[in-house]
Design a protein around this motif. Sequence first.
Motif, short mmCIF file in Angstrom:
data_model
loop_
_atom_site.label_atom_id
_atom_site.label_comp_id
_atom_site.label_asym_id
_atom_site.label_seq_id
_atom_site.Cartn_x
_atom_site.Cartn_y
_atom_site.Cartn_z
N SER A 86 0.81 -1.13 0.16
CA SER A 86 0.03 -0.03 -0.02
C SER A 86 0.78 1.28 0.16
O SER A 86 0.48 2.06 0.57
N VAL A 88 2.26 4.72 -1.26
CA VAL A 88 1.91 5.97 -1.91
C VAL A 88 2.54 6.11 -3.01
O VAL A 88 1.93 6.30 -3.97
N HIS A 91 1.42 4.48 -6.41
CA HIS A 91 0.02 4.88 -7.10
C HIS A 91 0.10 5.04 -8.61
O HIS A 91 -0.65 4.35 -9.16
N ARG A 94 0.56 1.58 -10.40
CA ARG A 94 -1.00 1.01 -10.30
C ARG A 94 -1.74 1.50 -11.45
O ARG A 94 -2.53 0.87 -12.15
#
Length: 144
Positions: A86, A88, A91, A94
């Motif tokens: 997870s 940041v 991101h 992703r």
Amino acid sequence: MLSNKRIQELELVMEFEKVEECFKEVSTWIENVGRKRLKETINLDDSLEMLLQAQKQFREFDLVASEYCRRGQEALKKMNQWEDFSFVDVHSYRVKLQTYEDELEEFCTQLDETRHRVCETVRLYEFFDKVRQGICCTEEDVKS
């Protein structure tokens, strides 16, 4: 712990670069070859003979296209591990990955639909050809 997270993040970024390279190749092929060939099969010929030829050509294309779909899907599977993290910082990766996944899914779906349509069209033309031959034979029997 922070150092370990950063190392994992760097490893994921390096893995993403490999996957991205594969996806760029797949994506380029889809745009330059795949979509154009799928568009060519929209208007199928009117005769059974021409349709069978188009089906043969489509099957050859389908083998290559299916291989590109498989390669893209394998690359996506490698990136499933990203869901466990997870960070940041990853991101944007992703988002890119989701874009690649959407493009690949859309193309593979279009390929499946076209494969089905070509097959069904050939079956329909073969059926009509048999019916036409049956009618012709019946007409000849009636005339004799």
